[in-house]
Each structure stands twice: as C-alpha cells, then as structure tokens.
Design a protein around this motif. Sequence first.
Motif, PDB file in Angstrom:
ATOM      1  N   PHE A  31     -51.327 -56.922 -46.491  1.00 37.79           N
ATOM      2  CA  PHE A  31     -51.285 -58.216 -45.812  1.00 37.79           C
ATOM      3  C   PHE A  31     -52.570 -58.382 -45.019  1.00 37.79           C
ATOM      4  O   PHE A  31     -52.808 -57.689 -44.035  1.00 37.79           O
ATOM      5  CB  PHE A  31     -50.056 -58.299 -44.898  1.00 37.79           C
ATOM      6  N   ASP A  32     -53.399 -59.326 -45.472  1.00 40.28           N
ATOM      7  CA  ASP A  32     -54.723 -59.514 -44.883  1.00 40.28           C
ATOM      8  C   ASP A  32     -54.975 -60.993 -44.625  1.00 40.28           C
ATOM      9  O   ASP A  32     -56.079 -61.492 -44.837  1.00 40.28           O
ATOM     10  CB  ASP A  32     -55.788 -58.955 -45.840  1.00 40.28           C
ATOM     11  N   HIS A  33     -53.922 -61.694 -44.148  1.00 39.58           N
ATOM     12  CA  HIS A  33     -54.030 -63.131 -43.960  1.00 39.58           C
ATOM     13  C   HIS A  33     -54.408 -63.521 -42.539  1.00 39.58           C
ATOM     14  O   HIS A  33     -54.582 -64.699 -42.239  1.00 39.58           O
ATOM     15  CB  HIS A  33     -52.725 -63.834 -44.344  1.00 39.58           C
ATOM     16  N   GLY A  34     -54.506 -62.558 -41.623  1.00 37.74           N
ATOM     17  CA  GLY A  34     -54.954 -62.845 -40.270  1.00 37.74           C
ATOM     18  C   GLY A  34     -53.903 -63.413 -39.340  1.00 37.74           C
ATOM     19  O   GLY A  34     -54.206 -63.754 -38.190  1.00 37.74           O
ATOM     20  N   SER A  35     -52.665 -63.547 -39.765  1.00 40.85           N
ATOM     21  CA  SER A  35     -51.623 -64.087 -38.899  1.00 40.85           C
ATOM     22  C   SER A  35     -51.201 -63.059 -37.859  1.00 40.85           C
ATOM     23  O   SER A  35     -51.187 -61.856 -38.131  1.00 40.85           O
ATOM     24  CB  SER A  35     -50.406 -64.506 -39.720  1.00 40.85           C
ATOM     25  N   PRO A  36     -50.841 -63.518 -36.657  1.00 44.16           N
ATOM     26  CA  PRO A  36     -50.471 -62.582 -35.595  1.00 44.16           C
ATOM     27  C   PRO A  36     -49.192 -61.797 -35.873  1.00 44.16           C
ATOM     28  O   PRO A  36     -49.034 -60.686 -35.384  1.00 44.16           O
ATOM     29  CB  PRO A  36     -50.293 -63.483 -34.366  1.00 44.16           C
ATOM     30  N   LEU A  37     -48.264 -62.375 -36.636  1.00 47.91           N
ATOM     31  CA  LEU A  37     -46.992 -61.706 -36.894  1.00 47.91           C
ATOM     32  C   LEU A  37     -46.617 -61.842 -38.361  1.00 47.91           C
ATOM     33  O   LEU A  37     -46.706 -62.932 -38.940  1.00 47.91           O
ATOM     34  CB  LEU A  37     -45.863 -62.307 -36.049  1.00 47.91           C
ATOM     35  N   THR A  38     -46.190 -60.735 -38.940  1.00 50.87           N
ATOM     36  CA  THR A  38     -45.682 -60.734 -40.313  1.00 50.87           C
ATOM     37  C   THR A  38     -44.315 -60.069 -40.310  1.00 50.87           C
ATOM     38  O   THR A  38     -44.103 -59.055 -39.636  1.00 50.87           O
ATOM     39  CB  THR A  38     -46.621 -59.947 -41.248  1.00 50.87           C
ATOM     40  N   LEU A  39     -43.381 -60.643 -41.042  1.00 54.46           N
ATOM     41  CA  LEU A  39     -42.048 -60.058 -41.168  1.00 54.46           C
ATOM     42  C   LEU A  39     -41.844 -59.597 -42.599  1.00 54.46           C
ATOM     43  O   LEU A  39     -42.139 -60.338 -43.544  1.00 54.46           O
ATOM     44  CB  LEU A  39     -40.988 -61.083 -40.773  1.00 54.46           C
ATOM     45  N   VAL A  40     -41.372 -58.376 -42.766  1.00 52.50           N
ATOM     46  CA  VAL A  40     -41.074 -57.854 -44.105  1.00 52.50           C
ATOM     47  C   VAL A  40     -39.674 -57.238 -44.094  1.00 52.50           C
ATOM     48  O   VAL A  40     -39.278 -56.591 -43.120  1.00 52.50           O
ATOM     49  CB  VAL A  40     -42.110 -56.802 -44.568  1.00 52.50           C
ATOM     50  N   THR A  41     -38.934 -57.454 -45.159  1.00 53.47           N
ATOM     51  CA  THR A  41     -37.596 -56.887 -45.319  1.00 53.47           C
ATOM     52  C   THR A  41     -37.521 -56.152 -46.645  1.00 53.47           C
ATOM     53  O   THR A  41     -37.863 -56.705 -47.694  1.00 53.47           O
ATOM     54  CB  THR A  41     -36.519 -57.981 -45.282  1.00 53.47           C
ATOM     55  N   MET A  42     -37.086 -54.897 -46.593  1.00 49.71           N
ATOM     56  CA  MET A  42     -36.924 -54.080 -47.798  1.00 49.71           C
ATOM     57  C   MET A  42     -35.529 -54.339 -48.351  1.00 49.71           C
ATOM     58  O   MET A  42     -34.545 -53.720 -47.929  1.00 49.71           O
ATOM     59  CB  MET A  42     -37.098 -52.606 -47.449  1.00 49.71           C
ATOM     60  N   VAL A  43     -35.421 -55.283 -49.266  1.00 49.55           N
ATOM     61  CA  VAL A  43     -34.119 -55.660 -49.811  1.00 49.55           C
ATOM     62  C   VAL A  43     -33.562 -54.564 -50.711  1.00 49.55           C
ATOM     63  O   VAL A  43     -32.366 -54.262 -50.695  1.00 49.55           O
ATOM     64  CB  VAL A  43     -34.230 -56.988 -50.597  1.00 49.55           C
ATOM     65  N   ARG A  44     -34.442 -53.959 -51.494  1.00 49.99           N
ATOM     66  CA  ARG A  44     -34.013 -52.916 -52.432  1.00 49.99           C
ATOM     67  C   ARG A  44     -35.082 -51.833 -52.504  1.00 49.99           C
ATOM     68  O   ARG A  44     -36.276 -52.120 -52.444  1.00 49.99           O
ATOM     69  CB  ARG A  44     -33.807 -53.533 -53.818  1.00 49.99           C
ATOM     70  N   GLY A  45     -34.649 -50.587 -52.583  1.00 50.44           N
ATOM     71  CA  GLY A  45     -35.591 -49.486 -52.669  1.00 50.44           C
ATOM     72  C   GLY A  45     -36.071 -49.043 -51.294  1.00 50.44           C
ATOM     73  O   GLY A  45     -35.363 -49.144 -50.290  1.00 50.44           O
ATOM     74  N   GLY A  46     -37.280 -48.532 -51.230  1.00 47.65           N
ATOM     75  CA  GLY A  46     -37.846 -48.051 -49.979  1.00 47.65           C
ATOM     76  C   GLY A  46     -39.350 -48.056 -50.057  1.00 47.65           C
ATOM     77  O   GLY A  46     -39.937 -48.179 -51.137  1.00 47.65           O
ATOM     78  N   ALA A  47     -40.011 -47.934 -48.895  1.00 47.26           N
ATOM     79  CA  ALA A  47     -41.472 -47.974 -48.867  1.00 47.26           C
ATOM     80  C   ALA A  47     -41.952 -47.416 -47.534  1.00 47.26           C
ATOM     81  O   ALA A  47     -41.164 -46.924 -46.713  1.00 47.26           O
ATOM     82  CB  ALA A  47     -41.983 -49.400 -49.077  1.00 47.26           C
ATOM     83  N   TRP A  48     -43.256 -47.510 -47.328  1.00 52.98           N
ATOM     84  CA  TRP A  48     -43.890 -47.105 -46.078  1.00 52.98           C
ATOM     85  C   TRP A  48     -44.757 -48.251 -45.563  1.00 52.98           C
ATOM     86  O   TRP A  48     -45.418 -48.930 -46.346  1.00 52.98           O
ATOM     87  CB  TRP A  48     -44.775 -45.870 -46.282  1.00 52.98           C
ATOM     88  N   ILE A  49     -44.708 -48.465 -44.259  1.00 54.26           N
ATOM     89  CA  ILE A  49     -45.644 -49.393 -43.624  1.00 54.26           C
ATOM     90  C   ILE A  49     -46.868 -48.585 -43.237  1.00 54.26           C
ATOM     91  O   ILE A  49     -46.762 -47.587 -42.521  1.00 54.26           O
ATOM     92  CB  ILE A  49     -45.018 -50.057 -42.389  1.00 54.26           C
ATOM     93  N   VAL A  50     -48.020 -49.034 -43.703  1.00 51.32           N
ATOM     94  CA  VAL A  50     -49.263 -48.291 -43.471  1.00 51.32           C
ATOM     95  C   VAL A  50     -50.224 -49.184 -42.693  1.00 51.32           C
ATOM     96  O   VAL A  50     -50.919 -50.029 -43.271  1.00 51.32           O
ATOM     97  CB  VAL A  50     -49.901 -47.852 -44.804  1.00 51.32           C
ATOM     98  N   PRO A  51     -50.274 -49.040 -41.365  1.00 48.27           N
ATOM     99  CA  PRO A  51     -51.217 -49.847 -40.572  1.00 48.27           C
ATOM    100  C   PRO A  51     -52.645 -49.353 -40.741  1.00 48.27           C
ATOM    101  O   PRO A  51     -52.872 -48.226 -41.203  1.00 48.27           O
ATOM    102  CB  PRO A  51     -50.715 -49.648 -39.137  1.00 48.27           C
ATOM    103  N   ASP A  52     -53.604 -50.188 -40.369  1.00 45.72           N
ATOM    104  CA  ASP A  52     -55.005 -49.774 -40.435  1.00 45.72           C
ATOM    105  C   ASP A  52     -55.259 -48.570 -39.539  1.00 45.72           C
ATOM    106  O   ASP A  52     -56.078 -47.708 -39.849  1.00 45.72           O
ATOM    107  CB  ASP A  52     -55.921 -50.932 -40.010  1.00 45.72           C
ATOM    108  N   ARG A  53     -54.531 -48.543 -38.406  1.00 47.67           N
ATOM    109  CA  ARG A  53     -54.652 -47.416 -37.484  1.00 47.67           C
ATOM    110  C   ARG A  53     -53.250 -46.903 -37.169  1.00 47.67           C
ATOM    111  O   ARG A  53     -52.338 -47.686 -36.958  1.00 47.67           O
ATOM    112  CB  ARG A  53     -55.352 -47.835 -36.184  1.00 47.67           C
TER     113      ARG A  53
END
Length: 335
Positions: A31-53
């Motif tokens: 996500f590189d759209h520059g918005s101050p807030l992003t919401l994500v929901t893992m409906v199925r499966g799993g993942a990792w959130i990987v911040p720049d820092r």
Amino acid sequence: MDALSDLLDGVRARGALFSRSVMNPPWSVRFDHGSPLTLVTMVRGGAWIVPDRGEPVALAEGDTAILRGPGSHAVAHPADAPVTCTVLAGNSCLGPDGVPLTEEADLGLRTYGDAPDSADLLLSGYYEVSGDLSQRLVSALPPVLVVPGDECHDWLRDLIAAEIDCPAPGQQLVLDRLLDLALITMLRAWFDRPGARPPAWYTAMDDPVVGRALRLMHNLPAHPWTVALLAERCGVSRATLARDFRSLVGVPPMTYLADWRVGRAADLLRGTDTTVEAIARRVGYSNAFALSAAFKRLRGTTPTEHRRGGGTPTASRSTAADAADLVGASAGPVG
C-alpha cells in the motif's frame, strides 16, 4: 458529541479505493497511496503486515488491522514474499514489474488476484483525514494496530464484501460509509481490549462526573464555562471536579477546554470562509482578539496565519498529553 466522535469527525472515506484481493502464496500487496489510514481485513487465510520500519505483525483469518501513514505498508504471505501488487492513489495498481495491472488480473468488480477460490482473501480500503482535531488522533496512533477476529463484527465485514459485488447506483457512497463505520468500531474494540491502555480522555468518558463534564464541553464549546459552573452541572463541588478531572484526563478542565476550542477554531479557519470574529464567538471567545491571544499562546501562530497555511503551530499541553496516552496504548497487545 463525545471526544472520540469529535476527533473522528474529519476522518472520512471519500471515493476510497476499496478492493478485494484473492491470492495463493507467495504474494505481497504493498500500500503506497499516501493515505493516513488504511484498513485491511483478512477474510480468509492468513498473512503478515510488514511496515517499512519495525517487525512484521501476524494477521490471522478474521483479523482486522488499521495501518497508519505516512509511510508504506505491505501485507504478505509469507512475510518476505516479493511484491506482487502495489496499490496507488486513484484506484490504480501496479504489477510486480511496475506496470499497471491489466484486465487479466481483474476477477470482477473491485477484485483482483489469482482466482476466486484462492487460499487467501484480503479486503482493503483507505481514508482521507482532514482537520486539526482528527489529525490529533491519527498522528498518535501506533503504526499498526490489530483487532483479533473474535472481537470484530462479522456482519460489518459481510456487508462490505457483499457491497463490493453490487454494481448498483450509489455503491461508492455505501462503501465509503461502511468504511467509516468499520474504522469507528475497530478503534472502539481496540481501545476496550483487555490489557490495552486507551487514551485518558477515552477512559474518562466512563466516569459519571468527568465524563459528563467532557460531554458538556464537547456539546456546547461556546458556553461560558467555568470550573464552578461545570461542577454545578455535574452535581459536585468545584474542588472535586478539578481534582478528578486532572487525575483522569491529565490536565485541568479549563486547559482542556481552551485547547479544544482552539482546535475547533483551527478546523473552521481552514475548512470555511467564516470570519475570524464569527469563529471566535462560535467556539467560545468574546471576539477575534481573544481567540488570537489563545491561538498564539497554544499554537505559536495567529488565526490568520493558520488560515493562510503559514506559521508552525505547536502542540498544546493537553494535545501532547493525548498523544502520549495514545502512543502508550500501542504498547499493549495488538494481535
């Protein structure tokens, strides 16, 4: 109105990119759209959130995360997967080679990925944030906060998923309002989690005396409040209100009120053409001179300079206290 409602009033989803991604590992959506807030929901499966820092944060099935900008975030499975899609502003996405995705990646309205039955299904959307008061809340949130699936509202997630499939007139507006509702419910769920440390003004709203005082100030900021008058309306002595308010909120009642009035004035100055004199009276000052003096004391600039976009406003004492409380809350469990 209460403090959370007022702080969220300028956070809106307007024409937001709201998409559904269906993928088989390995994948990574950046996500590189520059918005101050992003919401994500893992409906199925799993993942990792990987911040720049910072370290990756696990996102299990059903979990919802709020990602705070500035800066980019990726949601990936596994965490070190190469970027397969970059989400930009303006409803555009780039493939792994940096070229805009073609219709071949389109699986339907607002949906892209490998195949409809892929192992992982991710919903995502982002918000605009306008106004001084809302920026206080956003800037103080941690970079990543996660609300576990068992504390989220399945009905809301299902409504969003169903609306993405619905090309009926007004779809964008419905999605925007659902995204607004999702943010509010997720923040409340996060603040109320066991072991979390919500901001002082949030917990103070539950106190029968201090909570009433806060609501009075938020509902009627232009009223000529004094500690004595607030105490009378709350049914306690002046000394009791002053003591309890400072203990729970971190600042005296009149300090909080002055900062809140100036914050509302700052939003009106940038968001309307109303005269400084009219704004002063609307937020509780007798005239433009009184507002200017308070603005200069708390922000280090004047209302006129603020309206023109000049000056370098500084955080007031109560604003700084709120920020410290919110940042401290991020030390609690997030998923």
